[in-house]
Enzyme design. Structure first.
Site, PDB file in Angstrom:
ATOM      1  CB  THR A 231      -0.925   0.036   1.236  1.00 29.75           C
ATOM      2  OG1 THR A 231      -0.124  -0.032   2.425  1.00 29.75           O
ATOM      3  CG2 THR A 231      -1.912  -1.124   1.221  1.00 29.75           C
ATOM      4  N   GLY A 232       2.180   1.073  -0.329  1.00 31.11           N
ATOM      5  CA  GLY A 232       3.132   2.184  -0.323  1.00 31.11           C
ATOM      6  C   GLY A 232       3.179   2.896  -1.656  1.00 31.11           C
ATOM      7  NE  ARG A 233       4.134   7.500  -3.195  1.00 27.53           N
ATOM      8  CZ  ARG A 233       3.246   7.767  -2.248  1.00 27.53           C
ATOM      9  NH1 ARG A 233       2.422   6.819  -1.819  1.00 27.53           N
ATOM     10  NH2 ARG A 233       3.182   8.983  -1.717  1.00 27.53           N
ATOM     11  CD  GLU A 262      -0.969   4.264  -8.542  1.00 26.29           C
ATOM     12  OE1 GLU A 262      -0.745   3.351  -7.736  1.00 26.29           O
ATOM     13  OE2 GLU A 262      -1.097   5.475  -8.203  1.00 26.29           O
ATOM     14  CG  HIS A 285      -3.189   5.056  -5.000  1.00 27.30           C
ATOM     15  ND1 HIS A 285      -2.011   5.328  -5.637  1.00 27.30           N
ATOM     16  CD2 HIS A 285      -3.047   5.608  -3.749  1.00 27.30           C
ATOM     17  CE1 HIS A 285      -1.196   5.991  -4.842  1.00 27.30           C
ATOM     18  NE2 HIS A 285      -1.809   6.173  -3.675  1.00 27.30           N
ATOM     19  CB  ALA A 287      -4.922   2.044   1.286  1.00 27.20           C
TER      20      ALA A 287
END
Length: 313
Positions: A231-233, A262, A285, A287
């Site tokens: 859930t970072g990059r 994205e 994206h 979260a």
């Protein structure tokens, strides 16, 4: 003071940025392509954006621009060195998603460990009704309590994920930087975390050192049957290597909220694979985007703008 929001659809429409308390003109654009940035921002004193790219070349064409107010934490879309040299202040927002992202991670952990996507997909096809018994056992179900969680990144998000996981009875290891010469107190060597963890979750910033942190080589270090959550990059993970690890069975599953590009192309191999792989979960994206988090975010963006106009900082 002219303020231009270049990509307003990066925020939920029911939670707009409160307007600052000084005389201004505010213009919203739902989306701005690279070829439109200079034209739309050329008369702006302040630009608000989430993901629009501001390279040196772009900023050199915007002599009136004084502030770029980001509706995000990440600053990867801004050439920060060029901005400083050109006298353009860049202000981001940190900490607003410290509840919603960890909760999303927990949701993904439950979904993977209990194979919820597989059971849900079956019901869309009526499979339960075809069963001869009151239940069936097509997907694995494993306990969360007692599992080892490896956390890469010990900032506010990684720390909160670890706290929640501990409350559920999980064991938590925080990974030291890869290739670090020594290991700080409270951390475990990066390779050891990958080898020991049943689940690895990524919460580190994207830098030149963390790009493709999870790749073919590092995936081989994972315990067979482990899960990966990102859930970072997106660029923290080599997407093709991840797909290969899932197809080979080395990874039992993966859940990702971010991707390299994205939005992804419709033929992106992970997007295509997720249609038939219930152990590959993809969320778009989001979260970070609980109502409470977005409310905190938009208020902070407004505060950043007002602070800059009042103090120049």
């Amino acid at each position: 003071m002219k303020i231009v929001f270049l990509d307003s659809t990066a925020l939920p429409p029911h939670l707009p940025i409160p307007r600052p308390d000084f005389d201004h003109e505010w213009i919203d654009y739902p989306y701005t392509g690279a070829e439109q940035t200079v034209e739309r921002a050329k008369d702006a004193d302040i630009v608000v954006t989430s993901k629009v790219i501001f390279s040196r070349e772009v900023m050199e064409q915007l002599p009136k621009l004084k502030l770029i107010a980001l509706t995000a934490t990440g600053t990867n879309n801004i050439d920060l060195i060029a901005a400083k040299e050109l006298g353009i202040r860049v202000k981001n927002v940190a900490g607003y998603s410290s509840v919603t992202v960890p909760e999303h991670v927990l949701g993904l952990i439950f979904s993977l460990k209990h194979s919820l996507a597989g059971w849900y997909r079956d019901q869309l096809e009526g499979k339960w009704g075809e069963s001869k018994q009151f239940c069936y056992f097509d997907y694995p179900i494993t306990d969360i309590r007692g599992s080892m969680l490896g956390v890469v990144g010990k900032g506010c998000l990684g720390t909160e994920v670890g706290r929640l996981a501990t409350a559920l009875g999980m064991k938590v290891l925080y990974a030291e930087h890869r290739d670090a010469q020594s290991c700080r107190e409270g951390y475990t060597p990066f390779d050891e975390v990958l080898k020991q963890a049943d689940i690895v979750t990524l919460h580190c910033p994207l830098t030149e050192h963390t790009t493709n942190l999870i790749n073919k080589e590092t995936l081989l270090l994972f315990k067979k049957g482990a899960f990966l959550i990102n859930t970072g990059r997106g660029p923290l993970v080599d997407e093709q290597a991840l797909l290969d690890a899932l197809k080979s069975g080395h990874l039992a599953g993966a859940a990702i909220d971010v991707m390299i590009k994205e939005p992804p192309e419709k033929d992106n191999p992970l997007i295509v694979a997720a249609k038939t792989m219930p152990n590959l979960l993809i969320t778009p994206h989001i979260a970070w985007a609980s109502d409470s988090a977005v409310t905190t975010l938009v208020n902070k963006v407004r505060d950043n703008i007002e602070e800059f106009v009042a103090t120049g900082k």
